[in-house]
Design an enzyme around this catalytic site. Structure first.
Site, PDB file in Angstrom:
ATOM      1  N   GLU A 172       0.827  -1.214   0.000  1.00 50.40           N
ATOM      2  CA  GLU A 172       0.000   0.000   0.000  1.00 50.40           C
ATOM      3  C   GLU A 172       0.863   1.266   0.000  1.00 50.40           C
ATOM      4  O   GLU A 172       0.489   2.285  -0.589  1.00 50.40           O
ATOM      5  CB  GLU A 172      -0.933  -0.007   1.202  1.00 50.40           C
ATOM      6  CG  GLU A 172      -2.015  -1.075   1.158  1.00 50.40           C
ATOM      7  CD  GLU A 172      -1.519  -2.451   1.580  1.00 50.40           C
ATOM      8  OE1 GLU A 172      -2.254  -3.434   1.411  1.00 50.40           O
ATOM      9  OE2 GLU A 172      -0.365  -2.546   2.081  1.00 50.40           O
TER      10      GLU A 172
ATOM     11  N   ARG B 181       8.071 -13.249   2.927  1.00 54.72           N
ATOM     12  CA  ARG B 181       7.178 -12.117   3.127  1.00 54.72           C
ATOM     13  C   ARG B 181       7.381 -11.470   4.489  1.00 54.72           C
ATOM     14  O   ARG B 181       7.340 -10.249   4.612  1.00 54.72           O
ATOM     15  CB  ARG B 181       5.720 -12.607   2.988  1.00 54.72           C
ATOM     16  CG  ARG B 181       4.661 -11.552   3.253  1.00 54.72           C
ATOM     17  CD  ARG B 181       4.593 -10.541   2.127  1.00 54.72           C
ATOM     18  NE  ARG B 181       3.437  -9.670   2.239  1.00 54.72           N
ATOM     19  CZ  ARG B 181       3.138  -8.724   1.362  1.00 54.72           C
ATOM     20  NH1 ARG B 181       3.897  -8.544   0.312  1.00 54.72           N
ATOM     21  NH2 ARG B 181       2.076  -7.964   1.511  1.00 54.72           N
TER      22      ARG B 181
ATOM     23  N   GLY C 180      12.416  -3.689   1.534  1.00 52.46           N
ATOM     24  CA  GLY C 180      12.311  -2.665   0.509  1.00 52.46           C
ATOM     25  C   GLY C 180      13.191  -2.849  -0.710  1.00 52.46           C
ATOM     26  O   GLY C 180      13.257  -1.952  -1.557  1.00 52.46           O
TER      27      GLY C 180
END
Length: 452
Positions: free
Chosen positions: A68, A279, A333
């Site tokens: 998001e 994840r 990231g």
């Protein structure tokens, strides 16, 4: 009703805390203070600041986690750098990425979203005084939305979607207790949905149809992510000219399937580098142990030591040696940019029946893409990829191993899937323009940015 809601939520938080601490191993303790509404006061705003509207505070964007935040970054690209913005997240991984964005925008502040309880929310809203709230995708917080509506603060849901799982659950709520859904949708000023199906589902669940507009999927608009030169150099060094398979956002059980595929390739004398990017950070150590048990050389990105399993570039026409090794991406990231180096990309959460993760990141680079059958969280994207033959969707681990071997042996055939994915992504542009047109606060700020 609101008192009962807060009592139930408080009890759930208290009961979940010990389990959460055991599972996360204290990994997320840093967020507790922020989720209780504490934080630094924003710097005083001088008269005449950009975007000043009397006592109005920042434009507030809430993005749960990394995916998001990346979508939010798409909106930020058309907003002036000096526009006061507040970006909140729920997860520490999302928070780290949000803080990276804040380093490049002086007027962007980052915080955690407080728990949906009156005391932390009041503390937070008194401090921040947002002028509008933009919720990303499917985030609804009933008490927060009620408090903002009573303060006259508009609320927008951007890139809104209703997953198959949410649709099934909320239809049951609609059947037996429709009043429970009103606090979710009633206070929202406008819903900007990804697809017409999402719009129809929201309307069926009780969202006012006149407040819903189909704007498209902002994930098609994402710019190429910022690359980490260190991560790229490490990957290239470890690969040593071998084919690279990047497996992103893997969930429990998928790493073992991928390691089995790597072993089958090694048995056929195919030397491949597998990049594993779990994840959740708390799984990094357990995945590293699984790699060691499988007998493959391992490099952890956090160590930066590529010496052990790196293999030299092969000479043209030379027979590839039997082998295979693993680079564990145990950082935050860096995954999206590393898809650029993939000869084959696999998107995790698709063999493990968790609904899937974003398949558009490898498509940005035109990489051949493999996914499993579970793509409920990206239903419309999955339909488009399937319709345009822009990926291969396998049904189980055995099929994944087989197709992966076919693509390693025939990279030209695999490349055709990647090119179709790139073309599909290019054809899906326009969601950002339509989203700005639907939200006055964004349209006004973007217009001022262009004028300057």
């Amino acid at each position: 009703m609101w008192l009962a809601y807060q009592i139930v939520l408080t009890l759930l938080l208290v009961c979940a805390a010990p389990i959460w601490l055991l599972r996360r191993g204290g990994h997320d303790l840093a967020l507790l203070r922020g989720r209780l509404g504490a934080g630094e006061a924003p710097p005083p705003r001088a008269s005449g600041d950009a975007g000043d509207a009397g006592d109005a505070g920042p434009l507030w964007i809430h993005a749960v986690s990394v995916g998001e935040v990346n979508v939010a970054r798409t909106l930020l690209e058309d907003l002036p750098d000096d526009l006061p913005l507040l970006l909140t997240t729920v997860t520490p991984t999302g928070q780290r990425l949000a803080r990276e964005l804040a380093q490049r925008r002086a007027a962007l502040r980052v915080a955690y979203l407080p728990f949906d309880l009156a005391p932390p929310l009041r503390r937070f809203l008194r401090r921040e005084r947002p002028r509008a709230l933009i919720l990303m995708e499917s985030e609804y917080w009933p008490l927060l939305q009620r408090m903002l509506r009573r303060r006259g603060v508009p609320i927008y849901v951007v890139n809104a979607r209703v997953s198959d799982r949410t649709w099934r659950r909320q239809r049951r709520v609609l059947r037996w207790a429709p009043a429970l859904l009103r606090p979710l949708f009633g206070p929202v000023t406008r819903f900007c949905t990804q697809t017409e199906v999402d719009a129809e589902r929201l309307a069926a669940l009780g969202a006012p149809r006149e407040r819903i507009v189909v704007t498209g999927n902002l994930k098609f608009e994402q710019a190429r992510p910022r690359e980490s030169p260190e991560a790229s150099r490490l990957l290239e060094q470890v690969a040593g000219g071998r084919p690279v398979v990047v497996a992103g956002s893997t969930m429990p059980g998928e790493d073992e399937v991928l390691l089995r595929a790597l072993a089958e390739l090694a048995a056929r004398r195919r030397d491949v580098l597998l990049v594993l990017a779990p994840r959740h950070p708390e799984r990094w150590d357990s995945v590293a142990e699984a790699v060691r048990r499988a007998g493959f050389p391992l490099v952890r990105r956090s160590s930066g030591d590529a010496a052990a399993p790196a293999s030299p570039p092969r000479q043209h026409g030379a027979e590839p040696r039997r082998g295979g090794s693993v680079l564990l991406l145990d950082t935050i990231g860096e995954l999206a940019a590393l898809y650029r180096h993939a000869d084959v990309a696999y998107v995790g959460g698709t063999l493990s029946a968790t609904g899937g993760h974003n398949p558009l990141e490898p498509a940005l680079y035109g990489r051949p893409l493999l996914v499993g059958p579970s793509m409920e969280n990206f239903r419309r994207i999955a339909e488009q990829f399937e319709e345009h033959r822009a990926w291969r969707q396998v049904q189980d681990g055995d099929e994944l191993c087989r197709v992966l071997g076919e693509w390693i042996d025939d990279p030209a055939a695999a490349a055709q899937y990647g090119e179709r994915a790139r073309a599909l992504l290019a054809a899906g542009q326009g969601a950002r323009r339509r989203t700005f047109a639907a939200i006055p606060e964004l349209l006004e700020a973007a217009g001022r940015s262009r004028a300057t």
